[in-house]
Design a protein around this motif. Sequence first.
Motif, mmCIF file in Angstrom:
data_model
loop_
_atom_site.group_PDB
_atom_site.id
_atom_site.type_symbol
_atom_site.label_atom_id
_atom_site.label_comp_id
_atom_site.label_asym_id
_atom_site.label_seq_id
_atom_site.Cartn_x
_atom_site.Cartn_y
_atom_site.Cartn_z
ATOM 1 N N GLU A 163 29.690 42.469 44.514
ATOM 2 C CA GLU A 163 29.932 43.862 44.925
ATOM 3 C C GLU A 163 31.426 44.145 45.032
ATOM 4 O O GLU A 163 31.899 45.193 44.578
ATOM 5 C CB GLU A 163 29.249 44.141 46.266
ATOM 6 N N GLU A 164 32.175 43.214 45.624
ATOM 7 C CA GLU A 164 33.625 43.393 45.731
ATOM 8 C C GLU A 164 34.276 43.472 44.351
ATOM 9 O O GLU A 164 35.121 44.337 44.101
ATOM 10 C CB GLU A 164 34.255 42.238 46.510
ATOM 11 N N ASN A 165 33.869 42.574 43.461
ATOM 12 C CA ASN A 165 34.430 42.584 42.107
ATOM 13 C C ASN A 165 34.081 43.865 41.360
ATOM 14 O O ASN A 165 34.913 44.404 40.630
ATOM 15 C CB ASN A 165 33.956 41.364 41.316
ATOM 16 N N THR A 166 32.860 44.343 41.543
ATOM 17 C CA THR A 166 32.452 45.591 40.891
ATOM 18 C C THR A 166 33.279 46.747 41.423
ATOM 19 O O THR A 166 33.754 47.597 40.648
ATOM 20 C CB THR A 166 30.950 45.844 41.128
ATOM 21 N N ASP A 167 33.468 46.801 42.731
ATOM 22 C CA ASP A 167 34.287 47.865 43.323
ATOM 23 C C ASP A 167 35.726 47.795 42.816
ATOM 24 O O ASP A 167 36.329 48.832 42.493
ATOM 25 C CB ASP A 167 34.266 47.775 44.854
ATOM 26 N N LEU A 168 36.281 46.579 42.743
ATOM 27 C CA LEU A 168 37.646 46.424 42.235
ATOM 28 C C LEU A 168 37.741 46.836 40.763
ATOM 29 O O LEU A 168 38.705 47.494 40.357
ATOM 30 C CB LEU A 168 38.112 44.982 42.399
ATOM 31 N N THR A 169 36.754 46.487 39.973
ATOM 32 C CA THR A 169 36.753 46.862 38.558
ATOM 33 C C THR A 169 36.698 48.373 38.405
ATOM 34 O O THR A 169 37.409 48.960 37.574
ATOM 35 C CB THR A 169 35.566 46.205 37.833
#
Length: 152
Positions: A107-113
């Motif tokens: 989820e964090e990586n998706t938000d950062l992307t």
Amino acid sequence: MLSQSEREKLHPSVLAEAERRAASIQLRVADAITAFAGSMNFVYLHILLFAVWMLVFEQSPWPTLTLIVSLEAIFLSTFVMIGQNRQAAFQQVKADHDYNAQEHLLEENTDLTRAIHELTAQIHQRVLAEVTASTSSSASAASPIQDDPTKP
């Protein structure tokens, strides 16, 4: 008890399982029996006891020894199953923890992307607007409208 630096190196589910086992007298007893039964000292002790029993206490075919060994096998197999069940429960807790941690990171990586994509799109729009503005202003400055002397 583990020091704070040693505790920080361990997986959280390992610590939780150790604390749960330390809190229960039955689990501590089962851990102690399983640890001893799974050691070479257990094997050496049984070799010694069986040899003494066969040579001193009972004559062939050792019916009492056979009964004792059978009962011991029943109890040891029960302790092995208890250990396997506890290990399976521990592995499930660890797997659940790892899954939740991975989902959180995803989820964090998706938000950062998504944030990077939005920022890139904004930068692209600004650069495109600046390039368009500079080319239109330089084009108008480079070719001013000249009056035609033949026109009244």
